[in-house]
Design a protein around this motif. Structure first.
Motif, PDB file in Angstrom:
ATOM      1  N   LEU A 147     -59.732  14.065 -12.823  1.00  0.00           N
ATOM      2  CA  LEU A 147     -61.094  13.785 -13.270  1.00  0.00           C
ATOM      3  C   LEU A 147     -61.486  12.353 -12.937  1.00  0.00           C
ATOM      4  O   LEU A 147     -62.601  12.094 -12.447  1.00  0.00           O
ATOM      5  N   LEU A 148     -60.588  11.428 -13.175  1.00  0.00           N
ATOM      6  CA  LEU A 148     -60.861  10.024 -12.863  1.00  0.00           C
ATOM      7  C   LEU A 148     -61.107   9.828 -11.368  1.00  0.00           C
ATOM      8  O   LEU A 148     -62.029   9.110 -10.969  1.00  0.00           O
ATOM      9  N   ALA A 149     -60.308  10.477 -10.530  1.00  0.00           N
ATOM     10  CA  ALA A 149     -60.498  10.381  -9.076  1.00  0.00           C
ATOM     11  C   ALA A 149     -61.856  10.945  -8.679  1.00  0.00           C
ATOM     12  O   ALA A 149     -62.569  10.345  -7.869  1.00  0.00           O
ATOM     13  N   VAL A 150     -62.226  12.079  -9.241  1.00  0.00           N
ATOM     14  CA  VAL A 150     -63.528  12.678  -8.920  1.00  0.00           C
ATOM     15  C   VAL A 150     -64.655  11.764  -9.366  1.00  0.00           C
ATOM     16  O   VAL A 150     -65.624  11.528  -8.632  1.00  0.00           O
TER      17      VAL A 150
ATOM     18  N   LEU B 293     -64.591   8.408  -9.997  1.00  0.00           N
ATOM     19  CA  LEU B 293     -64.624   7.119  -9.296  1.00  0.00           C
ATOM     20  C   LEU B 293     -64.851   7.246  -7.795  1.00  0.00           C
ATOM     21  O   LEU B 293     -65.526   6.411  -7.193  1.00  0.00           O
ATOM     22  N   TRP B 294     -64.293   8.268  -7.166  1.00  0.00           N
ATOM     23  CA  TRP B 294     -64.346   8.374  -5.704  1.00  0.00           C
ATOM     24  C   TRP B 294     -65.483   9.245  -5.206  1.00  0.00           C
ATOM     25  O   TRP B 294     -65.823   9.185  -4.034  1.00  0.00           O
ATOM     26  N   TRP B 295     -66.055  10.101  -6.072  1.00  0.00           N
ATOM     27  CA  TRP B 295     -67.130  10.973  -5.616  1.00  0.00           C
ATOM     28  C   TRP B 295     -68.406  10.786  -6.436  1.00  0.00           C
ATOM     29  O   TRP B 295     -69.452  10.464  -5.883  1.00  0.00           O
ATOM     30  N   ALA B 296     -68.313  10.987  -7.750  1.00  0.00           N
ATOM     31  CA  ALA B 296     -69.517  10.964  -8.584  1.00  0.00           C
ATOM     32  C   ALA B 296     -70.169   9.579  -8.622  1.00  0.00           C
ATOM     33  O   ALA B 296     -71.396   9.465  -8.487  1.00  0.00           O
ATOM     34  N   MET B 297     -69.380   8.546  -8.807  1.00  0.00           N
ATOM     35  CA  MET B 297     -69.932   7.198  -8.895  1.00  0.00           C
ATOM     36  C   MET B 297     -70.690   6.809  -7.616  1.00  0.00           C
ATOM     37  O   MET B 297     -71.829   6.345  -7.697  1.00  0.00           O
TER      38      MET B 297
ATOM     39  N   VAL C 117     -52.333  12.911  -7.893  1.00  0.00           N
ATOM     40  CA  VAL C 117     -52.404  13.773  -9.078  1.00  0.00           C
ATOM     41  C   VAL C 117     -51.156  14.653  -9.154  1.00  0.00           C
ATOM     42  O   VAL C 117     -50.544  14.800 -10.221  1.00  0.00           O
ATOM     43  N   GLY C 118     -50.751  15.217  -8.025  1.00  0.00           N
ATOM     44  CA  GLY C 118     -49.553  16.055  -8.002  1.00  0.00           C
ATOM     45  C   GLY C 118     -48.289  15.282  -8.331  1.00  0.00           C
ATOM     46  O   GLY C 118     -47.422  15.773  -9.058  1.00  0.00           O
ATOM     47  N   ALA C 119     -48.188  14.064  -7.806  1.00  0.00           N
ATOM     48  CA  ALA C 119     -47.015  13.240  -8.113  1.00  0.00           C
ATOM     49  C   ALA C 119     -46.971  12.894  -9.602  1.00  0.00           C
ATOM     50  O   ALA C 119     -45.897  12.937 -10.221  1.00  0.00           O
TER      51      ALA C 119
END
Length: 157
Positions: free
Chosen positions: A138-141, A143-147, A113-115
């Motif tokens: 948001l996409l990372a959260v 796909l990697w956590w909420a899903m 995200v920072g890059a």
């Protein structure tokens, strides 16, 4: 080695399978974080780096530290395995590797995200950079956590 975790036992077989699955996952994550880190390590040697503001350089260092820390965390299970090989520590190793991997993946998300923020900020501007970085975060959260959390809950019910 404890009898309950010996390779021929059901618990031992489960630990072996969990370890092998974790190693397969780490191979994918390690490649991604190593490529990102390698790219980030070359950035200060480009002529354009000199034009970055102090604030952008601070973000860059944060991204670099996140990527490098992620890389170390994602590679630590392999180093632990080498040091603890055939010492009956498989249960601890699988649990520790799982935790290290989760933290490493979280830092990998932060680094990505920072890059993205840095690149979009330089190419398009700060507002666009925050929009893109926010969407990627948001996409990372999701796909990697909420899903995975939603999937776990639905399988419990």
């Amino acid at each position: 080695m404890s009898g309950s975790t010996a390779p021929g036992t059901p618990r031992g077989a489960l630990l072996d399978r969990n370890w092998n699955e974790l190693l397969q996952e780490l191979r994918v994550a390690q490649t991604g974080v190593q490529i990102l880190t390698a790219f980030l390590l070359t950035v200060p040697f480009s002529a354009a780096f000199e034009t970055l503001t102090h604030d952008r350089r601070i973000v860059y260092v944060g991204v670099l530290v996140s990527a490098m820390t992620s890389m170390l965390l994602l590679m630590t299970p392999v180093a632990l395995h080498r040091r603890l090989f055939h010492r009956g520590e498989r249960p601890w190793l699988v649990a520790a590797a799982n935790r290290l991997s989760l933290v490493g993946l979280g830092l990998l998300a932060v680094a990505n995200v920072g890059a993205a923020w840095l690149v979009v900020d330089v190419v398009l501007g700060t507002v666009e950079a925050f929009v893109v970085a926010g969407l990627m975060g948001l996409l990372a959260v999701v796909l990697w956590w909420a899903m995975p959390m939603l999937t776990r809950r639905s399988h419990r019910a």
